[in-house]
Design an enzyme around this catalytic site. Structure first.
Site, short mmCIF file in Angstrom:
data_model
loop_
_atom_site.label_atom_id
_atom_site.label_comp_id
_atom_site.label_asym_id
_atom_site.label_seq_id
_atom_site.Cartn_x
_atom_site.Cartn_y
_atom_site.Cartn_z
N GLN A 17 32.62 38.19 51.12
CA GLN A 17 33.52 37.18 51.65
C GLN A 17 33.52 37.08 53.17
O GLN A 17 33.61 35.99 53.73
CB GLN A 17 34.93 37.44 51.14
CG GLN A 17 35.83 36.23 51.20
CD GLN A 17 37.06 36.42 50.33
OE1 GLN A 17 37.96 37.17 50.68
NE2 GLN A 17 37.08 35.74 49.20
N ILE A 69 30.99 44.00 54.80
CA ILE A 69 29.70 44.30 54.19
C ILE A 69 29.46 45.80 54.05
O ILE A 69 28.68 46.26 53.23
CB ILE A 69 28.55 43.68 55.00
CG1 ILE A 69 27.17 43.92 54.34
CG2 ILE A 69 28.51 44.24 56.41
CD1 ILE A 69 27.05 43.39 52.94
N HIS A 115 37.59 39.61 60.49
CA HIS A 115 37.24 38.29 59.98
C HIS A 115 36.39 37.49 60.97
O HIS A 115 36.12 36.31 60.74
CB HIS A 115 38.49 37.48 59.63
CG HIS A 115 39.29 38.06 58.51
ND1 HIS A 115 40.18 39.09 58.69
CD2 HIS A 115 39.31 37.77 57.19
CE1 HIS A 115 40.73 39.42 57.53
NE2 HIS A 115 40.22 38.63 56.59
#
Length: 693
Positions: A436, A441, A483
């Site tokens: 996402q 990761i 993010h």
């Protein structure tokens, strides 16, 4: 009427074959100890584990799949592999049938019609659980789609593990997925109470059988793995269960450890004499020998088996010692499987179309066309399913169109998402998965490094992994830490994978198609700030939707903006080598310097287009490498270093670099974010300095 005893219905040939193979394992172990100064490569042996292993190997069919771990030579012999073949790998010889001398002892891989299939096996304990579960996932999917050639034989998958690996988080992810999706897989857990020098009571509060109780839908069974008859019956029942029900089961086999952990870590280093003696009491070899005697097989016959087996095994060992080592000139073979996509095809800007497409829609169109044309293709990841269609709407309506069996949500399991693609690809499915956010990761990197990246190379070109791993990346306006990060350099350090990073909609579609047809694992970074072109100055990320057959070969850069020939000839130009958001910062900054700025968009970061870089450097003689990542130890810094080293004589100025400040995360506050990241103004300042050099 009384039921016949197990001895009355036992096939003596099976028992004799099993004894011969057990004795072979014992002889191999003794030979490697005898020749320990000659056998320079680390090795281990299945001594103590032979009964359960042979019960498994001898009952598998050629249509089945097996993932073994480093002590499973008896499973291999049960399948039909010869000691000579197994020892070729133990001695890293040229004719090693599994890896050509590249991989460790008992790290088998096989692709053919004579034995069960075996994908790449790594040394990272427990890591095989996810790729192997991916095999079962692929079998289940292809069976339901009537795409599996061996479906009539009800193939199953067996994943062999040591009990010490059951504490690995990735094993939990595999068991969870198998139980949730009810996959046709057997998890064989061999429990010898040791994980090198770590004893079971030091490492766990429960054994694998007890642990498995927590996974609803996972059947479980225990067995004395040193008793061949008991093991045979339990394995037989488990195989029948999986073949018929197509559901998972875990076998917990208690076994003694009678050999060294490896030749490099010998048992006397960490085990007491009392512990070793207790384990030897459970040796499966004399147990099976006594059973043969009970079945009226004469001692002379058993001795003849032992003498013949010892002689044949020793002869095979000496043949291995005399065999050739691999040719050093072959060391670079099989980094990547050859791709069929070698040139750009299709129409980038179809005539008569004026409306431009945003990047996220270009990705969506590419996925739609791939799923439509290829029933073996499947898309899964967190939130990509029917309800949401991706947090960026990058999978919108795909589940509605192609069904929940092809486009579906998963739990937060980055490791499973990455690792399962190896198994899925092996059986013929074509997986596309999504992490996402790039900042998450890391949980999947273990699988990327240990399993996917090394598979083609360490299986000597047998098992490529055809998969796309989609990863939204980059800052997009106060996204904050976790993010907004750009982490491509960390991924680029992993060899054996390809890395793509498009800057616009047309490239997104063309590269997505090429990644799908590429037979290697491809990580596709998709910039969140470019998805919707809502970030100021990113209008150029929109393009006319290319034709359905449009495709761009990976590793080919593109000149996003050309410089004026007159400016080039007068020495008044520079080239900016960049990718992703860097293309748009450069484009906006270059407006102050009309005709003087060439922008070379790399598009693929590995393997990158050195020929295009070389051409641009020789043309302009002044180079600016731009990235969104922090510069220190980055891909951009390495690229600038290579340019400075190999193309030094063509440079009229030092290679200039710009990236984010060397900080551990992108701050949430907008002002702090701006201070950290590059932008058009900062890029323009570097351009001016380089032009005035």
């Amino acid at each position: 009427m009384a039921q016949p005893s197990i001895l009355e219905i036992t096939d003596k040939k099976i028992l004799i074959d099993a004894y011969r193979l057990m004795f072979t394992s014992k002889t191999m172990s003794e030979l490697f100890n005898e020749y320990k100064t000659t056998c320079i490569f680390v090795h281990a042996n299945s001594r103590g584990h032979e009964a359960i292993q042979l019960a498994v190997g001898m009952q598998l069919k050629k249509c089945d799949w097996a993932s073994l771990y480093y002590r499973d030579d008896s499973i291999l012999m049960g399948m039909g592999w010869q000691p000579y073949e197994i020892m070729l790998q133990q001695m890293a010889k040229k004719d090693d049938p599994f890896s050509g001398g590249r991989n460790y002892y008992c790290h088998p891989s096989y692709k053919g019609n004579d034995f069960p299939q075996m994908i790449h096996q790594s040394s990272a304990t427990g890591m095989q659980a996810i790729p192997t579960t991916g095999i079962a996932q692929g079998i289940q999917y292809l069976e339901k789609q009537n795409l599996l050639q061996t479906a009539k034989e009800n193939p199953l998958v067996i994943c062999s593990l040591g009990d010490g690996s059951m504490t690995e988080g990735e094993v939990s992810e595999a068991l969870q997925f198998a139980a949730l999706k009810q996959l046709p897989i057997i998890y064989l857990v061999q429990d010898n109470d040791w994980g090198i020098s770590v004893s079971g009571d030091e490492a766990r509060t429960m054994n694998a059988y007890e642990y498995a109780a927590g996974f609803k839908g996972l059947k479980r069974v225990q067995v004395d793995g040193s008793n061949f008859l008991e093991s045979w019956k339990v394995v037989e029942d488990a195989i029948d269960f999986v073949r018929i029900s197509r559901k998972p089961i875990l076998i917990h086999a208690k076994v003694p450890l009678l050999g060294h952990h490896t030749s490099g870590v010998r048992m006397e280093m960490y085990r007491t004499e009392e512990d070793i003696a207790e384990h030897r009491k459970r040796d499966p070899l004399p147990k099976l020998r006594n059973l043969l005697l009970e079945l009226d097989i004469h001692d002379d016959e058993i001795l003849e088996i032992e003498e013949r087996t010892a002689k044949e095994t020793r002869e095979a060992f000496l043949r291995v010692l005399a065999s050739h080592d691999p040719d050093p000139s072959t060391v670079e073979l099989h980094e990547f499987a050859p791709t069929p996509i070698t040139e750009e095809k299709g129409i980038r800007e179809p005539e008569g179309v004026t409306e431009k497409t945003i990047m996220v829609d270009a990705a969506l169109f590419a996925m739609d066309e791939i799923l439509h044309d290829h029933p073996e293709a499947i898309l899964y990841g967190q939130d990509v399913g029917r309800r949401l269609g991706g947090v960026f709407r990058e999978a919108a309506m795909l589940a509605e169109k192609y069904g929940d069996h092809r486009v579906f949500n998963t739990a937060i399991q980055e490791a499973y998402l990455v690792g399962s693609t190896l198994g899925m690809s092996a059986v013929g499915a074509k997986p596309i998965v999504e992490i996402q956010f790039a900042d998450y990761i890391w949980a999947g990197v273990n699988q990327l490094v240990s399993e996917l990246s090394k598979s083609y190379y360490l299986t000597n070109g047998k098992w490529n992994c055809q998969s796309i791993i989609r990863i939204p990346i980059g800052a997009y306006g106060s996204g904050g830490p976790y993010h907004s990060g750009c982490i491509e350099s960390s991924i680029l350090a992993i060899k054996g994978i390809k890395v793509v990073y498009p800057s616009n909609a047309a490239d997104m579609k063309g590269l997505m198609k090429a990644a799908f047809y590429d037979p290697n694992p491809v990580v596709m970074f998709e910039h969140k700030g470019l998805y919707w072109s809502k970030v100021k100055g990113t209008e150029a990320a929109k393009n006319i939707n290319p034709s359905r057959d449009y495709i761009i070969p990976l590793s080919k850069a593109r000149i996003f903006q050309h410089a004026n020939e007159e400016k080039i000839n007068n020495g008044e130009s520079i080239v900016v080598i960049t990718y992703g958001m860097g293309v748009h910062w450069s484009l906006n900054a270059s407006k102050k310097y009309p005709g003087q700025i060439e922008i070379l968009d790399l598009r693929t970061l590995y393997p990158y287009d050195w020929e295009a870089i070389e051409t641009s450097v020789k043309k302009h003689n002044k180079v600016f490498v731009l990235t969104e990542e922090p510069i220190m130890n980055s891909f951009a810094q390495a690229l600038a270093g290579r340019i400075g080293s190999e193309l030094f004589k063509y440079l009229d100025a030092p290679v200039q670099l710009l990236g984010a400040k060397n900080l551990p995360a992108v701050p949430l506050n907008s002002g702090l974010e701006k201070a950290m990241l590059p932008n058009a103004d900062k890029v323009g300042a570097v351009m001016e300095e380089l032009l005035n050099w």
